[in-house]
Scaffold this active site. Structure first.
Site, PDB file in Angstrom:
ATOM      1  NE  ARG A  48      -2.380   0.820   3.625  1.00  0.00           N
ATOM      2  CZ  ARG A  48      -1.713   1.643   4.473  1.00  0.00           C
ATOM      3  NH1 ARG A  48      -1.485   2.903   4.157  1.00  0.00           N
ATOM      4  NH2 ARG A  48      -1.286   1.191   5.628  1.00  0.00           N
ATOM      5  CE1 TYR A 102     -11.167  12.408 -18.492  1.00  0.00           C
ATOM      6  CE2 TYR A 102     -11.016  12.521 -16.105  1.00  0.00           C
ATOM      7  CZ  TYR A 102     -11.332  11.824 -17.251  1.00  0.00           C
ATOM      8  OH  TYR A 102     -11.805  10.555 -17.151  1.00  0.00           O
ATOM      9  CG  ASP A 174      -4.054  16.003 -16.693  1.00  0.00           C
ATOM     10  OD1 ASP A 174      -3.335  15.272 -17.418  1.00  0.00           O
ATOM     11  OD2 ASP A 174      -5.218  15.706 -16.380  1.00  0.00           O
ATOM     12  CE  LYS A 199      -8.034   8.336 -20.266  1.00  0.00           C
ATOM     13  NZ  LYS A 199      -8.179   9.686 -19.757  1.00  0.00           N
TER      14      LYS A 199
END
Ligand SMILES: *Cc1c(COP(=O)(O)O)cnc(C)c1O
Length: 377
Positions: A48, A102, A174, A199
């Site tokens: 984690r 986005y 981004d 992507k």
């Protein structure tokens, strides 16, 4: 430019790879384990916390590709963006958000900013005056996108990084639509670079992942948020992403060339009313993109003559691209962004006539021929 090209192709294959490889392997192995005994440094890797060897290996690769000191991988692009914002903003802080954004980022701000005690102003990424008007003593971060989605604009990126530095803001960008092949935002001073690796970074439409890169100190803060929320990328995902990155330069250059070929074809077509692609000299941000970018990205938007009805017919008539709303994968995709509903922040949204095309790595001539048959040529 050619020097930079050689470097990036090489970096994509070799960046962050241990030499010699573990056990002599050219491919870094998948450490699937969640539990580790303390190593000699006394540190206990834990899944984690993103400190399993496969996760650490990927972090080194991502940092190398963005030219950053450090990186963390996340379970999705949204995990990357939200962790970056959480690392920079606390209750009572103000954010300047520059761009169309986005949809998921818009939705996050619309639904959660107020609850978290964040305020924000939306500004035009191309108009520095609009940032100066809203900056305040409690402003802590500046968020933007390299190539905005879905309107495909390129803001004053160097101006934004400089503005953030001048006012002591954490600058966050981004870089999903550009990829580090086209543009490395740290080179002009951005503090944190975020990706949806779902992507182009992975590129094969078979993985959910994200990444944040930056200085070691900033990435430690981002990782502390991720660790608390439990949004690390798992080791098998890390392996897939690291593998996808090997061909990033080849894929993105082919996608850029395909997008340019389709954009040029559409721009010259009498049944197309408008094409937005920064590679076209007619694009309002072409000069900025030409100055900063190596290639113009894989995504373009356009509008046929005849409005929403013509757009619907055109999308249905295309045979090669899938009608799906993602981007950056090896297969071309076509979508009508307005079908996704109204933008949550009330920003001017796409019209029903807008079509977004994400170029895959198919042959350019086949893509152009498909558009030609769909347009009845
Ligand atoms: C897809 C996308 C995201 C979100 O990424 P996920 O991996 O779906 O969470 C963020 N920013 C941009 C520009 C995107 O295209």
């Amino acid at each position: 430019m050619s020097d930079r090209r050689t470097r990036f192709e090489t970096l994509a294959v070799h960046g962050g790879e241990p030499r010699p490889g573990r056990g002599g392997s050219v491919v870094f192995p998948i450490y699937q384990g969640t539990v580790f005994e303390a190593d000699t440094g006394g540190e206990m890797p834990y899944i984690r916390l993103g400190t399993n060897p496969s996760q650490r290996h990927l972090h080194g690769r991502l940092a190398a590709l963005e030219g950053a000191e450090a990186a963390v991988a996340t379970a999705s692009g949204m995990a990357a963006i939200t962790a970056a914002l959480h690392s920079a903003l606390g209750a009572g802080d103000h954010l300047i958000a520059a761009g169309a954004f986005y949809g998921g980022t818009q939705q996050f701000l619309a639904e959660h900013a107020e609850r978290l005690g964040w305020t924000f102003d939306l500004v035009d990424p191309g108009d520095a005056e609009s940032w100066r008007k809203v900056v305040r003593p409690d402003t802590k971060a500046f968020l933007t996108e390299t190539i905005t989605n879905p309107d495909i604009r390129v803001g004053d990126l160097a101006g934004a990084a400089g503005f953030a530095r001048e006012h002591g803001l954490t600058s966050i960008i981004d870089n999903t639509l550009a990829t580090p092949v086209v543009f490395q935002p740290h080179t002009i001073g951005f503090d944190l670079v975020c990706h949806s690796a779902t992507k182009a970074l992975n590129g094969h439409s078979d993985l959910s992942a994200g990444a944040v890169t930056g200085s070691r100190a900033r990435i430690e803060r981002v990782a502390s948020v991720l660790n608390a929320y439990g949004a690390a990328l798992d080791p098998h995902g890390a392996f897939l992403l690291s593998r996808g990155l090997k061909t990033l330069a080849l894929r993105v250059r082919q996608q850029n060339a395909n997008a340019m070929a389709v954009a040029e074809y559409l721009a010259a077509h009498e049944r197309i009313a408008q094409v937005s692609y920064p590679g076209l000299a007619s694009h309002p941000d072409h000069d900025r993109a030409a100055a900063w970018f190596d290639g113009y990205g894989s995504v373009l938007s356009f509008r046929p003559v005849g409005g929403a009805e013509a757009a619907e017919v055109l999308v249905k008539s295309l045979r090669l691209p899938y009608a799906a709303s993602s981007l950056g994968g090896v297969e071309s995709l076509v979508t009508r962004p307005a079908a996704g509903g109204h933008p949550p922040l009330g920003l001017p949204g796409p019209s029903g006539a807008d079509i977004r095309f994400s170029a895959g790595i198919e042959g350019a001539a086949d893509l152009v021929a498909d558009f030609a048959q769909a347009l009845g040529d």
